[in-house]
Design a protein around this motif. Structure first.
Motif, short mmCIF file in Angstrom:
data_model
loop_
_atom_site.label_atom_id
_atom_site.label_comp_id
_atom_site.label_asym_id
_atom_site.label_seq_id
_atom_site.Cartn_x
_atom_site.Cartn_y
_atom_site.Cartn_z
N GLU A 70 2.65 2.75 8.44
CA GLU A 70 1.58 3.73 8.22
C GLU A 70 0.57 3.69 9.37
O GLU A 70 0.04 4.71 9.77
CB GLU A 70 0.85 3.46 6.89
CG GLU A 70 -0.37 4.36 6.70
CD GLU A 70 -0.96 4.35 5.31
OE1 GLU A 70 -0.29 3.89 4.37
OE2 GLU A 70 -2.11 4.81 5.16
N HIS A 104 2.07 5.23 -0.38
CA HIS A 104 1.99 6.70 -0.36
C HIS A 104 3.34 7.20 -0.85
O HIS A 104 4.32 6.47 -0.85
CB HIS A 104 1.76 7.22 1.05
CG HIS A 104 0.38 7.03 1.56
ND1 HIS A 104 -0.52 8.05 1.72
CD2 HIS A 104 -0.26 5.91 1.98
CE1 HIS A 104 -1.66 7.59 2.20
NE2 HIS A 104 -1.53 6.27 2.37
N ARG A 147 -3.31 -6.27 6.90
CA ARG A 147 -2.33 -5.24 6.54
C ARG A 147 -1.57 -4.80 7.78
O ARG A 147 -2.18 -4.52 8.81
CB ARG A 147 -3.08 -4.07 5.91
CG ARG A 147 -2.31 -2.77 5.88
CD ARG A 147 -3.06 -1.72 5.11
NE ARG A 147 -3.01 -0.43 5.77
CZ ARG A 147 -3.54 0.68 5.27
NH1 ARG A 147 -4.17 0.65 4.11
NH2 ARG A 147 -3.46 1.82 5.93
N HIS A 160 0.89 -1.18 0.00
CA HIS A 160 0.00 0.00 0.00
C HIS A 160 0.92 1.22 0.00
O HIS A 160 1.72 1.39 0.91
CB HIS A 160 -0.90 -0.02 1.24
CG HIS A 160 -1.64 1.26 1.43
ND1 HIS A 160 -2.64 1.66 0.58
CD2 HIS A 160 -1.50 2.25 2.35
CE1 HIS A 160 -3.11 2.84 0.98
NE2 HIS A 160 -2.43 3.22 2.05
N THR A 178 -2.42 4.93 -3.03
CA THR A 178 -3.47 5.58 -2.26
C THR A 178 -4.16 6.63 -3.11
O THR A 178 -3.51 7.31 -3.91
CB THR A 178 -2.89 6.27 -1.00
OG1 THR A 178 -3.95 6.95 -0.33
CG2 THR A 178 -1.81 7.28 -1.35
#
Ligand code: KMH
Ligand code: ZN
Length: 444
Positions: free
Chosen positions: A397, A215, A393, A213, A248
């Protein structure tokens, strides 16, 4: 869904194409009975079983059927199917029937006027299970490509309590390695540059994660959604590892939708993207996602070809995700990430998670779900997800600690620990190829 790639399988797949005739038309206006599509899926299933097992097998049950568009005499139908999961005797399959050509059927048009549908029109989707008894399996059944070929050792006492159908589900571990909010003052191991992020992605992949995931940050750690920065990061990751990259579209609080969605403009498009399904209090801030904005982002994701993952921070967001699916705004199957424990939003409680999973299952929609949880809740809630048969997950983060007061040396140690736990529970970890199959992604 843009056939045929979106649905490609690493286990077995096949397509049959034929024209509906007036014998197939059952209703007024030469409308073909929906059951005709199921008969085609039956033939597809038989071919899949012959290819996989050397036997015709038997269809045991459908768990979902959706009729999405009418079929008329004269339509050319392509029926596609794939085996997505292999048990000892069971073979779970997904099917899609698409209309590729048909008569124009407009007032004033000649009866023979016909057209190609580009893209084809999906008319029916279904999933179900077939069985081939062990003594009739003439080929050695291959399990989906999973990590660690050997059967997992069940070392933990709890593992014996996990039902076999839960143990049979491959676990997708997502690593959320950067985030938008976490700082180096909080954890010095947060990666910022493309090389740092890619290196962390590689470490997480080696530890067992199959999805990253993502960013983006500037070199000095500011959150950015800048397209070229994503391109540089994705290229750096791709040079090192085969993970699924999920960008994202949430970005950071306060960013406009336009700003948040920049990574979707990349070509090739990202494989996956998050879709935030509602507004929440986000600590002292408000993370705004109006219904109009959610639909705007959903359309952008759909048009880019990325597969969405619906971020659900509140119970009502789950209803929204289901509604979006029913509005055909998402490329199926539906992926839901339950995000628990954001300060100001839904708490990280077992009862809440169980309720939402039950609701999702009751929707009858083909789906998968995972859990992300904030701070000290990350470990217990992701471990609960493992026991419940969901995905999980972990990463900086959402949580910067390995243990109480112990800063995690990056996201990889958090992945490693979860994978160890999954192994103890008897659940195998999906590698990126298996994750792509489970998530309905195009193969790279
Ligand atoms: N940074 C949060 C405000 C997502 O990645 O889609 C939003 C977020 C969700 O992290
Ligand atoms: Zn995020």
């Amino acid at each position: 869904m843009t056939p045929p790639n979106k649905f490609q399988t690493s286990i077995e797949s096949c397509t049959i194409r034929l024209r509906m005739s007036s014998h197939d038309a059952h209703y007024a206006g030469e409308l073909v009975d929906g059951a005709r599509m199921l008969a085609l899926f039956g033939d597809v299933a038989t071919e899949l079983l012959i290819r996989h097992d050397g036997d015709e097998g038997l269809f045991r049950a459908y768990d979902s059927i959706e009729f999405l568009a009418p079929v008329f005499a004269g339509d050319y139908i392509e029926a596609y199917g794939e085996i997505v999961e292999v048990g000892r005797t069971s073979r779970k399959m997904r099917f899609e029937a698409r209309k590729v050509m048909g008569n124009v059927r407009k007032p004033g048009a000649p009866a023979s006027a016909s057209e190609l549908y580009d893209p084809p029109i999906v008319v029916t989707r279904a999933s179900g299970t077939c069985v081939v008894p062990l003594d009739l399996q003439r080929k050695r059944a291959e399990a989906p490509r999973l990590e660690g070929g050997a059967p997992p050792r069940l070392t933990h006492t709890e593992s014996k309590a996990l039902p076999p159908h839960v143990q049979a589900k491959p676990l997708i571990v997502t690593a959320a390695i950067v985030g938008a909010e976490v700082t180096r003052a909080q954890n010095p191991h947060v990666p910022f540059t493309p090389d740092e992020i890619a290196e962390e992605a590689r470490r997480c992949r080696e530890a067992g994660a199959s999805v990253i995931h993502l960013h983006a940050r500037t070199d000095d750690g500011r959150s950015t959604q800048e397209k070229e920065r994503y391109r540089a990061i994705i290229e750096a990751i791709r040079a090192r590892t085969d993970v699924v990259i999920q960008v994202t579209t949430g970005g950071a609080v306060g960013m406009s939708i336009e700003e948040r969605c920049q990574p979707l403009l990349l070509r090739p498009a990202p494989e996956m993207a998050t879709l935030n399904c509602g507004t929440i209090n986000f600590g002292d801030d408000v993370f705004v996602n109006t219904r109009k904005e959610i639909r705007d982002v959903a359309t952008r994701i759909f048009e880019s070809g990325a597969v969405p993952e619906c971020e659900v921070y509140e119970v009502g967001h789950l209803d929204e995700a289901i509604t979006l699916h029913k509005e055909h705004r998402l490329s199926p199957p539906l992926h839901v990430q339950f995000v628990l424990g954001v300060p100001g939003a839904m708490g990280a409680r077992e009862s809440t998670l169980r309720f939402m999973v039950q609701e999702l299952e009751a929707s009858g929609i083909e789906h998968s779900w995972g859990v992300a949880a904030v701070g000290r809740f990350q470990r217990p809630l992701t471990e609960l997800a493992v026991r419940m048969g969901g995905h999980a997950r972990v990463g900086l983060e959402d949580n910067i600690y390995l243990d109480k007061g112990v800063i995690a040396q990056g996201s990889a140690p958090l992945v490693e620990r979860l994978v160890r736990y999954a192994d103890q529970m008897g659940r195998r970890v999906a590698d990126p190829a298996a994750a792509r199959t489970l998530l309905g992604l195009s193969s790279r």
